[in-house]
Design a protein around this motif. Structure first.
Motif, PDB file in Angstrom:
ATOM      1  N   MET A 177     -33.750 101.068 -46.617  1.00  0.00           N
ATOM      2  CA  MET A 177     -33.667 101.937 -47.796  1.00  0.00           C
ATOM      3  C   MET A 177     -34.272 101.247 -49.018  1.00  0.00           C
ATOM      4  O   MET A 177     -33.662 101.182 -50.102  1.00  0.00           O
ATOM      5  CB  MET A 177     -32.215 102.343 -48.081  1.00  0.00           C
ATOM      6  CG  MET A 177     -31.574 103.145 -46.953  1.00  0.00           C
ATOM      7  SD  MET A 177     -29.852 103.559 -47.307  1.00  0.00           S
ATOM      8  CE  MET A 177     -30.059 104.708 -48.662  1.00  0.00           C
ATOM      9  N   TRP A 179     -36.544 102.163 -50.919  1.00  0.00           N
ATOM     10  CA  TRP A 179     -36.767 103.066 -52.058  1.00  0.00           C
ATOM     11  C   TRP A 179     -35.573 103.078 -53.001  1.00  0.00           C
ATOM     12  O   TRP A 179     -35.713 103.197 -54.219  1.00  0.00           O
ATOM     13  CB  TRP A 179     -37.044 104.480 -51.555  1.00  0.00           C
ATOM     14  CG  TRP A 179     -35.957 105.029 -50.667  1.00  0.00           C
ATOM     15  CD1 TRP A 179     -35.837 104.875 -49.313  1.00  0.00           C
ATOM     16  CD2 TRP A 179     -34.818 105.789 -51.082  1.00  0.00           C
ATOM     17  NE1 TRP A 179     -34.710 105.510 -48.844  1.00  0.00           N
ATOM     18  CE2 TRP A 179     -34.061 106.078 -49.922  1.00  0.00           C
ATOM     19  CE3 TRP A 179     -34.369 106.264 -52.308  1.00  0.00           C
ATOM     20  CZ2 TRP A 179     -32.881 106.812 -49.954  1.00  0.00           C
ATOM     21  CZ3 TRP A 179     -33.192 107.005 -52.351  1.00  0.00           C
ATOM     22  CH2 TRP A 179     -32.461 107.266 -51.173  1.00  0.00           C
ATOM     23  N   LEU A 180     -34.368 102.922 -52.427  1.00  0.00           N
ATOM     24  CA  LEU A 180     -33.163 102.906 -53.249  1.00  0.00           C
ATOM     25  C   LEU A 180     -32.863 101.511 -53.780  1.00  0.00           C
ATOM     26  O   LEU A 180     -32.553 101.331 -54.963  1.00  0.00           O
ATOM     27  CB  LEU A 180     -31.975 103.432 -52.430  1.00  0.00           C
ATOM     28  CG  LEU A 180     -30.603 103.410 -53.114  1.00  0.00           C
ATOM     29  CD1 LEU A 180     -30.627 104.275 -54.375  1.00  0.00           C
ATOM     30  CD2 LEU A 180     -29.518 103.895 -52.156  1.00  0.00           C
ATOM     31  N   GLY A 182     -34.923  99.077 -54.261  1.00  0.00           N
ATOM     32  CA  GLY A 182     -35.909  98.669 -55.256  1.00  0.00           C
ATOM     33  C   GLY A 182     -35.600  99.249 -56.628  1.00  0.00           C
ATOM     34  O   GLY A 182     -35.681  98.559 -57.649  1.00  0.00           O
ATOM     35  N   ALA A 183     -35.234 100.532 -56.661  1.00  0.00           N
ATOM     36  CA  ALA A 183     -34.890 101.166 -57.933  1.00  0.00           C
ATOM     37  C   ALA A 183     -33.649 100.526 -58.555  1.00  0.00           C
ATOM     38  O   ALA A 183     -33.595 100.286 -59.768  1.00  0.00           O
ATOM     39  CB  ALA A 183     -34.661 102.661 -57.725  1.00  0.00           C
ATOM     40  N   LEU A 208     -38.893  93.985 -58.074  1.00  0.00           N
ATOM     41  CA  LEU A 208     -39.447  94.955 -57.134  1.00  0.00           C
ATOM     42  C   LEU A 208     -40.144  94.270 -55.962  1.00  0.00           C
ATOM     43  O   LEU A 208     -40.039  94.722 -54.812  1.00  0.00           O
ATOM     44  CB  LEU A 208     -40.424  95.869 -57.868  1.00  0.00           C
ATOM     45  CG  LEU A 208     -40.726  97.219 -57.225  1.00  0.00           C
ATOM     46  CD1 LEU A 208     -39.451  98.025 -57.074  1.00  0.00           C
ATOM     47  CD2 LEU A 208     -41.733  97.985 -58.060  1.00  0.00           C
ATOM     48  N   TRP A 212     -39.616  95.165 -52.092  1.00  0.00           N
ATOM     49  CA  TRP A 212     -40.655  95.957 -51.446  1.00  0.00           C
ATOM     50  C   TRP A 212     -41.602  95.142 -50.572  1.00  0.00           C
ATOM     51  O   TRP A 212     -42.108  95.662 -49.574  1.00  0.00           O
ATOM     52  CB  TRP A 212     -41.470  96.706 -52.509  1.00  0.00           C
ATOM     53  CG  TRP A 212     -40.772  97.925 -53.009  1.00  0.00           C
ATOM     54  CD1 TRP A 212     -39.478  98.306 -52.759  1.00  0.00           C
ATOM     55  CD2 TRP A 212     -41.326  98.943 -53.854  1.00  0.00           C
ATOM     56  NE1 TRP A 212     -39.187  99.476 -53.389  1.00  0.00           N
ATOM     57  CE2 TRP A 212     -40.304  99.904 -54.072  1.00  0.00           C
ATOM     58  CE3 TRP A 212     -42.555  99.141 -54.449  1.00  0.00           C
ATOM     59  CZ2 TRP A 212     -40.486 101.038 -54.850  1.00  0.00           C
ATOM     60  CZ3 TRP A 212     -42.750 100.271 -55.231  1.00  0.00           C
ATOM     61  CH2 TRP A 212     -41.731 101.202 -55.421  1.00  0.00           C
TER      62      TRP A 212
END
Length: 235
Positions: A177, A179-180, A182-183, A208, A212
């Motif tokens: 996950m 995408w989550l 990293g945010a 990040l 990532w």
């Protein structure tokens, strides 16, 4: 009315109503007229108050719209001035030829040294020696050195906080996950940099990258020491 009643009384022989009763009736009618005038006056006053209230409300709305329009125009002017390169503070990128040369030279030497160490030393130990956000740090350190965001505290502490947060979220989510995670890593890093007064924009990229980039994720907690702290201290 009295004349009509007298004529009727003459024809019928009826003495008709007395003067007192007529006087009483006239007074009653006068009171009714007075009450009606009072009600009419109150109604007119209410209508006038409502009219004034509506006019006041309309004026307030117009004033609010004018204020909002003025604020929008002011913001747009300030925003488009940035595209023209208007000087806002002394912390803008340096412009004299001599300082530009030293900015180029410092960036070149720093990144050549870091890249050479990564290529010829750290790869032997399967360690990542180059941090992607180091390039952005060079822009602040060597091209906007007077900026509060380019001071040693911000560079070192900001990157350390962001790298720690990035690795922590990567460990928490087990590399999934992204995408989550990293945010969350970047947003939480910004909060911590605000609280510690160590805001450094390239540090957001550090957080990040820790999440990532696959090679950076494989470094685990080593990512804090190499390349993050090693590269930033060299810079």
């Amino acid at each position: 009315r009295q004349r009509q009643m007298c004529i009727r009384d003459r024809s019928t022989g009826d003495p008709g109503p007395s003067l007192e009763s007529l006087h009483t009736e006239i007074l009653s009618l006068q009171r009714k007229v007075k009450r009606l005038k009072t009600k009419n006056k109150l109604l007119n006053e209410k209508l006038e108050i409502n009219k004034i209230g509506k006019e006041t409300q309309t004026k307030e709305q117009q004033q609010d719209q004018e204020v909002m329009s003025a604020m929008l125009v002011k913001w747009l002017k300030a925003y488009f001035k940035k595209w023209k390169g208007v000087k806002f503070s002394s912390s803008l990128p340096i412009t004299t030829p001599w300082k530009i040369f030293w900015s180029w030279l410092a960036t070149f030497i720093a990144l050549v040294f870091i890249g050479a160490l990564s290529e010829f030393v750290w790869t032997r130990y399967h360690r990542l020696g180059t941090l992607g956000s180091a390039g952005a740090s060079c822009v602040l350190l060597y091209a906007a050195m007077n900026s509060p965001l380019a001071q040693p505290r911000n560079v070192i502490l900001g990157n350390l906080i962001s790298a720690t947060v990035g690795v922590a979220f990567n460990t928490l989510f087990h590399g999934k996950m992204i995408w989550l995670s990293g945010a969350l890593a970047v947003s939480c890093s910004i909060v911590l940099m605000h609280l510690t007064k160590s805001v450094h924009p390239p540090a957001g990229a550090t957080a990040l990258i820790a999440v990532w980039d696959a090679e950076s994720r494989n470094q685990g907690w080593w990512f804090l020491l190499l390349p993050t702290m090693f590269d930033e201290i060299l810079l």
